[in-house]
Design an enzyme around this catalytic site. Structure first.
Site, mmCIF file in Angstrom:
data_model
loop_
_atom_site.group_PDB
_atom_site.id
_atom_site.type_symbol
_atom_site.label_atom_id
_atom_site.label_comp_id
_atom_site.label_asym_id
_atom_site.label_seq_id
_atom_site.Cartn_x
_atom_site.Cartn_y
_atom_site.Cartn_z
ATOM 1 N N PHE A 114 -38.091 -71.236 53.111
ATOM 2 C CA PHE A 114 -37.334 -72.440 52.798
ATOM 3 C C PHE A 114 -37.232 -73.377 54.002
ATOM 4 O O PHE A 114 -37.472 -72.971 55.141
ATOM 5 C CB PHE A 114 -35.931 -72.084 52.279
ATOM 6 C CG PHE A 114 -35.075 -71.297 53.234
ATOM 7 C CD1 PHE A 114 -34.292 -71.935 54.197
ATOM 8 C CD2 PHE A 114 -35.030 -69.906 53.161
ATOM 9 C CE1 PHE A 114 -33.483 -71.214 55.058
ATOM 10 C CE2 PHE A 114 -34.221 -69.168 54.030
ATOM 11 C CZ PHE A 114 -33.449 -69.826 54.979
ATOM 12 N N SER A 115 -36.904 -74.638 53.731
ATOM 13 C CA SER A 115 -36.712 -75.599 54.812
ATOM 14 C C SER A 115 -35.413 -76.353 54.580
ATOM 15 O O SER A 115 -35.069 -76.688 53.444
ATOM 16 C CB SER A 115 -37.889 -76.571 54.867
ATOM 17 O OG SER A 115 -38.023 -77.236 53.637
ATOM 18 N N GLU B 88 -44.128 -77.674 44.118
ATOM 19 C CA GLU B 88 -44.960 -78.861 44.302
ATOM 20 C C GLU B 88 -45.053 -79.239 45.785
ATOM 21 O O GLU B 88 -44.746 -78.439 46.654
ATOM 22 C CB GLU B 88 -44.370 -80.004 43.465
ATOM 23 C CG GLU B 88 -44.559 -79.810 41.961
ATOM 24 C CD GLU B 88 -46.005 -79.972 41.505
ATOM 25 O OE1 GLU B 88 -46.789 -80.618 42.234
ATOM 26 O OE2 GLU B 88 -46.364 -79.459 40.430
ATOM 27 N N VAL B 89 -45.427 -80.479 46.033
ATOM 28 C CA VAL B 89 -45.662 -80.926 47.410
ATOM 29 C C VAL B 89 -44.347 -81.022 48.184
ATOM 30 O O VAL B 89 -43.286 -81.304 47.634
ATOM 31 C CB VAL B 89 -46.389 -82.293 47.403
ATOM 32 C CG1 VAL B 89 -45.537 -83.357 46.749
ATOM 33 C CG2 VAL B 89 -46.777 -82.722 48.809
ATOM 34 N N THR B 90 -44.429 -80.719 49.492
ATOM 35 C CA THR B 90 -43.294 -80.989 50.359
ATOM 36 C C THR B 90 -43.793 -81.432 51.721
ATOM 37 O O THR B 90 -44.997 -81.509 51.947
ATOM 38 C CB THR B 90 -42.320 -79.799 50.456
ATOM 39 O OG1 THR B 90 -41.108 -80.264 51.046
ATOM 40 C CG2 THR B 90 -42.872 -78.679 51.321
ATOM 41 N N SER C 179 -35.301 -77.084 50.489
ATOM 42 C CA SER C 179 -36.345 -76.785 49.512
ATOM 43 C C SER C 179 -36.832 -75.352 49.702
ATOM 44 O O SER C 179 -36.855 -74.839 50.815
ATOM 45 C CB SER C 179 -37.522 -77.729 49.684
ATOM 46 O OG SER C 179 -37.063 -79.062 49.668
ATOM 47 N N ILE C 180 -37.246 -74.754 48.585
ATOM 48 C CA ILE C 180 -37.721 -73.371 48.618
ATOM 49 C C ILE C 180 -39.103 -73.302 47.985
ATOM 50 O O ILE C 180 -39.372 -73.983 47.001
ATOM 51 C CB ILE C 180 -36.756 -72.446 47.832
ATOM 52 C CG1 ILE C 180 -35.377 -72.444 48.484
ATOM 53 C CG2 ILE C 180 -37.304 -71.019 47.744
ATOM 54 C CD1 ILE C 180 -34.345 -71.574 47.778
ATOM 55 N N CYS D 141 -41.200 -82.150 45.625
ATOM 56 C CA CYS D 141 -41.045 -81.095 44.621
ATOM 57 C C CYS D 141 -41.477 -81.559 43.232
ATOM 58 O O CYS D 141 -41.124 -80.925 42.225
ATOM 59 C CB CYS D 141 -39.612 -80.593 44.569
ATOM 60 S SG CYS D 141 -38.996 -80.193 46.186
#
Lengths: 212, 455
Positions: A156-157, A78-80, A142-143, A173
């Site tokens: 990832f971040s 989803e959004v990040t 997040s991936i 997410c």
């Protein structure tokens, strides 16, 4: 022939999302077409921007898309949100040289993040069914990846010391009530350059790369 | 010609995937290698490409829906003028699929019965009798599951199960669903119709792992079908296929053959098979892959006799013997298994078997084998020996894998699943030592590293 050579790119300046996206696409396309056999890894930070996957639910974006930079991109999830103080790692890898298994790949990325955080004595874990890395109920990394003919894109971040308020404009997410957290909340005076170095070494270890 | 787009396996543990987006609309031109749709599993997106130049004729599962791995989700045709007929055929399917891929049965029921009635007169009497027997046999097995038939009378079935049910005339309301929340899977429908779970009953070898259930299936089959093509006192003419087999078998009399056997421990193979089975992997595909990989190391065993000398084929193509129910047998060929992953190989095999039973194979698909497998494992056979097909150098007979008391090197005793294989080879090109070292490596691959068969 197994090829595990990778170009690594780790700019110190803050980069525009769009430029790096184009760069990733370029490496992905040349791996797919066979023009090149170089894997590509990018480590850096972005200007504030929001990205959403192709299957994302737009209602997780709690503002109008013209207020901020929003990129719809070819990854899952989803959004990040990206911003300075968050270490973003992209891996354009030909999984044919590793394992043609996206679940394996996602779990491998989680392992890299966990090993990185542990080297800063931050205790973290994965959560079944919620890809990413968590400290208790709070999310630290997040991936989101895409894949075409087993060549990956995105990655990832890890939140190092970024302004977490930026996440308030989205449902990160797609998980309601998901709280984000920084490495700096657990490890004082952390420097993103240090984190970058460690992520690079662990990627090298986990994927057995020769960097050029 | 129509080509199916399948839900791909993005990982070895994935059982179903979500269709995120169709990048092409029905009627659009697609090029080989072009992305047609996006599938998501977890946080990973995968672009699914067309393997074919052509046109996207039909989208069978809309964006947002979830489909099991291996399910047909779209159709590609080679010529533009085929689009209309494919769309016409699949019109119903598309509208039936609700966004979560489930199906409301009550509306559909009358149609199923109609189809069933239409079908019956076409079939000859003998078959109708068999069918009745099958129904009798299965009625004892039917189990009602509270979660399948609940108050809302809403039945959940996979699209493939639904399709099978309508072609076989199986009433879904009477099928016990083994999937999550009682979802009816394709296998449940096949079981309810009294058929073995996998399509063919020779050649689909399931020798290890499922031998228990398969020997039962084979027994039941022989009780209901019996394998006789004529009545007592009659002489029945050979059909074309039987004549062809006769000719091939007779020609082997001019070949000096020898046999060499090996006992292989399948404990690891069995447990690996259990893991990948849910992703549609068949035992035949596993065995074919193992044989092909070993042949790569032993090109001599892939060679054949020719007037000019030993002929080494450019490819490794594995033919697998499949018995036809109306007599004769055919050997569909899996081409270059080393270059195909296990999941794709399993799909290819299922497709070949389906089409060989429908007698739709192209000559190229049954005559290009360079090595042959014959598997009678599902009958519980402990060993047999196969006849060499003309034009090839060797054939491997695979028997059932059975728990066997084994004396180990250290003097201890244990029980292991042992499968006997028996190689028949043309001694003009393949010598005893070639065959033996081939079997040694095949055995070592199956016993020690079956997981490498994935790629």
């Amino acid at each position: 022939m197994i090829n595990r050579t990778s170009i690594i790119n780790q700019p110190d300046k803050i980069s525009f999302f769009d430029d790096v996206y184009k760069l990733q696409k370029k490496y992905q396309d040349s791996l797919i077409s066979g023009r090149s056999n170089m894997n590509f890894i990018w480590l850096g930070e972005h200007q504030l921007c929001y990205t959403i996957g192709r299957g994302s639910n737009m209602s997780n974006l709690l503002f109008s898309a013209d207020e901020q930079d929003v990129f719809k991109i070819d990854r899952g999830g989803e959004v990040t949100c990206h911003m300075p103080g968050q270490l973003v790692t992209y891996l354009v890898l030909d999984l044919s040289n590793f394992k043609k298994d996206l679940n394996w790949y996602l779990r491998r990325l989680e392992k890299i993040i966990i090993k990185t955080l542990r080297s800063f004595n931050i205790d973290c874990s994965t959560k079944d069914g919620f890809t990413g890395v968590w400290i208790g109920e709070r999310k630290i990394a997040s991936i989101g990846i895409g894949c075409k003919r087993w060549v990956t894109i995105h990655g990832f971040s890890i939140n190092v010391n970024c302004k977490l308020e930026n996440f308030n404009k989205i449902v990160p997410c797609g998980i309601e009530g998901c709280q984000m957290v920084n490495m700096s909340d657990y490890s004082k005076n952390i420097d993103i350059k240090e984190v970058k170095k460690i992520v690079k070494n662990i990627i090298h270890e986990e994927f057995k790369f020769n960097f050029v | 010609m129509t080509h199916e787009i399948f839900m791909p396996a993005l990982s070895s543990t994935m059982t179903e995937g979500k269709i995120v987006e169709w990048l092409k609309n029905p009627g659009d031109k697609v090029e080989r290698g072009e992305s047609v749709l996006v599938v998501e599993s977890d946080k990973a997106d995968m672009d699914v490409e067309s393997f074919q130049d052509g046109y996207l004729a039909a989208v069978l599962m809309p964006a947002g829906s979830t489909a099991p791995v291996g399910e047909t989700i779209g159709l590609i045709v080679e010529n533009q003028d085929e689009i209309a007929s494919i769309q016409e055929q699949n019109k119903d399917k598309k509208t039936e699929v609700s966004s979560d891929g489930q199906l409301e049965l009550p509306n559909k029921k009358p149609e199923i019965t109609e189809e069933k009635q239409k079908e019956v007169p076409k079939i000859n009497e003998q078959e109708v009798e068999i069918k009745r027997e099958k129904v009798l046999a299965t009625s004892n097995e039917i189990q009602f599951n509270a979660s399948t038939i609940n108050n809302s009378s809403r039945l959940i079935a996979s699209p493939r199960a639904k399709k099978l049910a309508s072609t076989m005339g199986v009433d879904l309301a009477k099928v016990h669903g083994s999937g999550p929340h009682g979802r009816i899977q394709a296998d449940d429908v096949l079981k309810a119709n009294g058929q073995p779970v996998s399509i063919p009953w020779i050649g689909e070898g399931s020798s290890p792992a499922t031998i228990g259930s398969f020997s039962v299936q084979a027994e039941r089959k022989s009780k209901t079908l019996g394998n006789s093509f004529g009545k007592p006192g009659e002489t029945v003419q050979f059909n074309t296929l039987q004549k062809a087999v006769n000719k091939n078998m007779e020609s082997s009399l001019n070949v000096p053959c020898f046999r060499v056997g090996y006992s292989i421990n399948t404990d690891k193979l069995d447990s690996f098979y259990k893991k990948v089975k849910q992703n549609g992997v068949t035992m035949t595909a596993l065995l074919v892959k193992a044989v092909a990989k070993t042949l790569k190391k032993h090109p001599q065993v892939n060679s054949s006799f020719s007037e000019n000398g030993i002929s080494y084929p450019e490819n490794i193509n594995i033919a697998v013997a499949v018995a036809m129910e109306d007599g004769g047998l055919i050997t569909p060929v899996l081409k270059e298994p080393c270059n195909t992953d296990l999941f794709e190989l399993s799909r290819e095999w299922k497709d070949l078997v389906k089409r060989s039973r429908a007698k739709q194979l192209e000559p190229d698909e049954y005559s290009t084998g360079t090595f042959t497998l014959s598997n009678l494992g599902m009958f519980g056979v402990d060993r047999f020996d196969a006849i060499l097909p003309p034009g090839t150098g060797a054939i491997l007979a695979i028997a059932s894998s059975k728990p066997t008391v084994v004396a180990n090197n250290d003097g201890s005793i244990s029980v292991k699943k042992i499968m006997q294989v028996n190689l028949t080879a043309d001694h003009r090109v393949i010598y005893g030592a070639d065959g033996a070292s081939f079997l040694k490596d095949l055995s070592s691959l199956i016993e020690n590293e079956p997981e490498t068969l994935v790629a």
